[in-house]
Scaffold this motif. Structure first.
Motif, PDB file in Angstrom:
ATOM      1  N   ASN A 138      28.134 -22.640  -1.823  1.00  0.00           N
ATOM      2  CA  ASN A 138      28.245 -21.860  -3.049  1.00  0.00           C
ATOM      3  C   ASN A 138      27.176 -22.273  -4.054  1.00  0.00           C
ATOM      4  O   ASN A 138      26.580 -21.427  -4.727  1.00  0.00           O
ATOM      5  CB  ASN A 138      29.639 -22.045  -3.647  1.00  0.00           C
ATOM      6  CG  ASN A 138      29.889 -21.151  -4.837  1.00  0.00           C
ATOM      7  OD1 ASN A 138      29.448 -20.003  -4.871  1.00  0.00           O
ATOM      8  ND2 ASN A 138      30.591 -21.669  -5.827  1.00  0.00           N
ATOM      9  N   MET A 139      26.931 -23.568  -4.149  1.00  0.00           N
ATOM     10  CA  MET A 139      25.877 -24.056  -5.044  1.00  0.00           C
ATOM     11  C   MET A 139      24.508 -23.523  -4.627  1.00  0.00           C
ATOM     12  O   MET A 139      23.707 -23.089  -5.460  1.00  0.00           O
ATOM     13  CB  MET A 139      25.888 -25.589  -5.050  1.00  0.00           C
ATOM     14  CG  MET A 139      24.888 -26.227  -6.015  1.00  0.00           C
ATOM     15  SD  MET A 139      23.238 -26.473  -5.288  1.00  0.00           S
ATOM     16  CE  MET A 139      23.615 -27.752  -4.075  1.00  0.00           C
ATOM     17  N   ALA A 140      24.239 -23.534  -3.316  1.00  0.00           N
ATOM     18  CA  ALA A 140      22.955 -23.039  -2.814  1.00  0.00           C
ATOM     19  C   ALA A 140      22.798 -21.548  -3.088  1.00  0.00           C
ATOM     20  O   ALA A 140      21.713 -21.075  -3.460  1.00  0.00           O
ATOM     21  CB  ALA A 140      22.840 -23.315  -1.319  1.00  0.00           C
ATOM     22  N   ALA A 141      23.875 -20.778  -2.928  1.00  0.00           N
ATOM     23  CA  ALA A 141      23.827 -19.344  -3.223  1.00  0.00           C
ATOM     24  C   ALA A 141      23.553 -19.112  -4.711  1.00  0.00           C
ATOM     25  O   ALA A 141      22.851 -18.163  -5.084  1.00  0.00           O
ATOM     26  CB  ALA A 141      25.141 -18.675  -2.817  1.00  0.00           C
ATOM     27  N   GLY A 142      24.073 -19.997  -5.556  1.00  0.00           N
ATOM     28  CA  GLY A 142      23.787 -19.908  -6.986  1.00  0.00           C
ATOM     29  C   GLY A 142      22.321 -20.155  -7.284  1.00  0.00           C
ATOM     30  O   GLY A 142      21.727 -19.518  -8.163  1.00  0.00           O
ATOM     31  N   LEU A 143      21.704 -21.073  -6.545  1.00  0.00           N
ATOM     32  CA  LEU A 143      20.268 -21.330  -6.705  1.00  0.00           C
ATOM     33  C   LEU A 143      19.444 -20.115  -6.303  1.00  0.00           C
ATOM     34  O   LEU A 143      18.403 -19.826  -6.899  1.00  0.00           O
ATOM     35  CB  LEU A 143      19.850 -22.545  -5.872  1.00  0.00           C
ATOM     36  CG  LEU A 143      20.340 -23.908  -6.361  1.00  0.00           C
ATOM     37  CD1 LEU A 143      20.009 -24.990  -5.336  1.00  0.00           C
ATOM     38  CD2 LEU A 143      19.731 -24.264  -7.719  1.00  0.00           C
ATOM     39  N   LEU A 144      19.918 -19.393  -5.277  1.00  0.00           N
ATOM     40  CA  LEU A 144      19.209 -18.183  -4.857  1.00  0.00           C
ATOM     41  C   LEU A 144      19.251 -17.132  -5.960  1.00  0.00           C
ATOM     42  O   LEU A 144      18.241 -16.477  -6.238  1.00  0.00           O
ATOM     43  CB  LEU A 144      19.832 -17.638  -3.573  1.00  0.00           C
ATOM     44  CG  LEU A 144      19.149 -16.402  -2.977  1.00  0.00           C
ATOM     45  CD1 LEU A 144      17.723 -16.724  -2.534  1.00  0.00           C
ATOM     46  CD2 LEU A 144      19.958 -15.856  -1.800  1.00  0.00           C
ATOM     47  N   VAL A 145      20.411 -16.987  -6.599  1.00  0.00           N
ATOM     48  CA  VAL A 145      20.518 -16.048  -7.721  1.00  0.00           C
ATOM     49  C   VAL A 145      19.593 -16.476  -8.861  1.00  0.00           C
ATOM     50  O   VAL A 145      18.914 -15.643  -9.480  1.00  0.00           O
ATOM     51  CB  VAL A 145      21.973 -15.951  -8.221  1.00  0.00           C
ATOM     52  CG1 VAL A 145      22.052 -15.131  -9.507  1.00  0.00           C
ATOM     53  CG2 VAL A 145      22.870 -15.340  -7.155  1.00  0.00           C
TER      54      VAL A 145
END
Length: 205
Positions: free
Chosen positions: A25-32
C-alpha cells in the motif's frame, strides 16, 4: 524444549501478511505521488520499496516452507505472498519505464487516475489482509471495495485509450499505450491478490 521440537511454534502468518500488504500500500502511494507531481524522489523511493518488498517476500516464504503447520492452506499463503510482491514489482517497472531514455514520459491525467484507482484498491485489499487474524468476515467488504476499484481502473483504461488514439503523434500513442498497459497489468495483479484474500476469508468463515 522437547515439546517445542515436536510441536514448533507456528509463525503468525496473519501478521506477516498484514505487514506485507501495508508495505505494498505504501509503494502504491509512492506511485500516485510520482504520477501527481512527477516527483524526482519517488522513483528511488519505489526502488527501495521494491527491495524491501523482496526481503519481506523471501522471509515470509522461508517461514512458510519451514512451518510445521499453518492457520490456512499453504497454497493460499504462498499465492498471497507472491502476488503482493508482484504489485510492487509493477510499480517499479512503471516508473522505471517512464524514466527510461526509450520512453522518457511525463505523467499525464490518465496515468494519475489509473494510479489512484490502483492505490484505492490496494488500500482496501491491505485492510482486508490486516483483519484476517481478528475479524476475517469484515475482510469481505474490503475485498469488494478493492474489486470496485479494479473495475474503475479498467473503465478508465478504456476511456484513456480511446482518447489516446485520437492523437496524431504515433510515437506518443505507442509510448503512452505501453505505460497504460503496465498500469492495467498492475490492476490484474491486484485482482489476483484480492481473489486470494476472498478465498481465505471464505475458508476462515
Amino acid at each position: 524444549r522437547i515439546m517445542q521440537r515436536v510441536f514448533p511454534k507456528v509463525p503468525d502468518f496473519f501478521s506477516l501478511l498484514a505487514e506485507q500488504s501495508a508495505h505494498v500500500n505504501m509503494a502504491a502511494g509512492l506511485l500516485v505521488e510520482y504520477m501527481g507531481s512527477d516527483s524526482r524522489q519517488a522513483p528511488q523511493k519505489i526502488v527501495e520499496a521494491e527491495r524491501e518488498g523482496d526481503r519481506q517476500k523471501v522471509r515470509n516464504l522461508t517461514l512458510l516452507n519451514e512451518a510445521f503447520s499453518t492457520p490456512i492452506d499453504r497454497e493460499d499463503l504462498h499465492r498471497a505472498i507472491i502476488n503482493l510482491d508482484e504489485i510492487i514489482n509493477s510499480c517499479r517497472s512503471i516508473v522505471t519505464e517512464m524514466d527510461s531514455s526509450l520512453l522518457a514520459l511525463k505523467p499525464d491525467k490518465a496515468c494519475l487516475e489509473l494510479a489512484v484507482y490502483l492505490k484505492t484498491g490496494v488500500e482496501a485489499m491491505a485492510a482486508g489482509y490486516s483483519r484476517l487474524g481478528s475479524n476475517p468476515q469484515a475482510g469481505r467488504a474490503d475485498a469488494e471495495k478493492a474489486d470496485k476499484a479494479v473495475k474503475s481502473l479498467t473503465r478508465t483504461l478504456r476511456h484513456s485509450l480511446a482518447e489516446l488514439f485520437q492523437d496524431s503523434d504515433f510515437q506518443n500513442i505507442f509510448r503512452r499505450k505501453e505505460i497504460y498497459s503496465q498500469l492495467s497489468r498492475a490492476g490484474d495483479r491486484l485482482n489476483i491478490c484480492n481473489s486470494t484474500l476472498l478465498d481465505i476469508v471464505v475458508k476462515l468463515c
